[in-house]
Design a protein around this motif. Sequence first.
Motif, short mmCIF file in Angstrom:
data_model
loop_
_atom_site.label_atom_id
_atom_site.label_comp_id
_atom_site.label_asym_id
_atom_site.label_seq_id
_atom_site.Cartn_x
_atom_site.Cartn_y
_atom_site.Cartn_z
N THR A 5 37.38 41.08 35.79
CA THR A 5 38.72 39.95 35.35
C THR A 5 39.42 40.25 36.18
OG1 THR A 5 38.20 39.94 33.16
CG2 THR A 5 39.81 39.77 33.89
N LEU B 275 39.24 38.99 39.47
CA LEU B 275 39.24 36.90 39.21
C LEU B 275 40.25 37.06 39.40
CD1 LEU B 275 35.96 35.83 37.13
CD2 LEU B 275 36.28 35.94 39.58
N ALA B 276 41.62 38.05 38.41
CA ALA B 276 42.80 37.04 38.92
C ALA B 276 43.48 37.53 40.02
CB ALA B 276 43.15 37.63 36.52
N HIS B 277 43.08 38.91 40.14
CA HIS B 277 43.91 39.09 41.38
C HIS B 277 45.62 39.94 40.75
CE1 HIS B 277 41.45 37.42 44.29
NE2 HIS B 277 41.82 35.61 43.74
N SER B 278 44.80 40.30 39.65
CA SER B 278 46.60 40.52 38.64
C SER B 278 45.88 41.95 37.43
CB SER B 278 47.28 40.16 38.03
OG SER B 278 48.44 40.40 37.94
N ASP C 112 48.97 36.11 33.94
CA ASP C 112 48.13 35.48 35.09
C ASP C 112 47.15 35.96 34.76
OD1 ASP C 112 50.96 36.22 36.27
OD2 ASP C 112 50.37 37.82 37.49
N ILE C 113 46.29 37.04 33.77
CA ILE C 113 45.14 37.07 33.76
C ILE C 113 44.56 35.72 32.50
CG2 ILE C 113 42.76 38.05 32.53
CD1 ILE C 113 43.88 40.35 33.38
N ALA D 193 45.30 32.27 35.57
CA ALA D 193 43.82 32.43 36.11
C ALA D 193 42.79 31.27 35.45
CB ALA D 193 43.67 33.44 36.76
N GLN D 194 42.90 31.35 33.79
CA GLN D 194 41.41 30.55 33.44
C GLN D 194 42.10 29.14 32.53
OE1 GLN D 194 40.48 33.85 30.38
NE2 GLN D 194 42.02 34.75 30.57
N SER E 32 34.71 32.80 48.68
CA SER E 32 35.97 33.11 48.68
C SER E 32 36.65 31.97 49.86
CB SER E 32 36.84 34.25 48.56
OG SER E 32 36.11 34.59 49.67
#
Length: 320
Positions: free
Chosen positions: A160, A163-166, A171-172, A175-176, A317
């Motif tokens: 998780t 995928l969120a880079h955080s 932020d997570i 990101a969804q 990516s």
Amino acid sequence: MTLGFGILEIVVSLAAMLSAAAGLTWVERRLLGFWQDRAGPNRVGPFGTLQAVADGVKLLFKQDWIPPFADRGVFILAPAAGMATVLLGFAVIPVTAGWSVAGHLNVGILFFLAMTSLGVYSVVLGGWASNNKFALLGGMRAAAQMVSYEVFMGLSLLGTVMLAHSFSLVDIVMAQGRMWFIVPQFLGFVTFLLAGIAETHRLPFDLPEGENELGAGFHTEYSGMKFGMFFIAEYAGIVLIASMITTLFLGGWLGPVLPPVVWFLLKTGLTICFFILLRAALPRPRYDQLMMFGWKVLLPVCLLNVAVTGAAILLFSPTG
């Protein structure tokens, strides 16, 4: 104005969490009654809604007894530590984009994992300070179970975070926006769910409290509100894990038409109902089966999930 609003937010959040934990005792008993074809609480108040209040009043008037053979200071500290760590865990839960006690904390996941890790001290110290062999065995079981499943809980969240880079829970959630993380991170979701059940030592993973072999486990010698604090901390832990599942894998407050807070509460409530359904449906495994399942099944699944997620990010990516 900002300080006053912050204090008000803390008070409202604490009141809401404690009320939810207390009310969850009635919800669980009603749902268990429904699923097991029996009435459940239905005498105190309409549909038994005041049963939690009656139980709380009874605990307040029970004798607050401390065994003469117990370590008095640690015996008193243990349930308070359990309550404190669970309530502190709620500080980073973003109910909406602008409603979180700790605000937009950039290490929200790490703070949550730290609080769940500290929770093990409560049950270990409670079992040890009681100077009771059955309570000590319950505390040792809890230590091994919680420390082990904390490993899998942390590893289950790596995908998780990637995928969120955080590490920020806000932020997570953001990101969804296109897809909930339960889809690409289904293995992580299942692992986190199982680890959360074990962390809160809920059925079917309530081995630290095995009544048939330990009497009541680590809180055998507790009575009155000290027992009540252990009890409420367990139910608050269910709400905390359900809130984290909603935030990390179910899109948090995101959803159409309805207000964000309604979406968050709806997703969290359905997750809690699933927790209760597991209690009604599944038997308790043996302790060695629980530990073997964690190290021989969940650990490889976590590592596989991290490896596959990393490979997918590198492959798909734009810069990969």
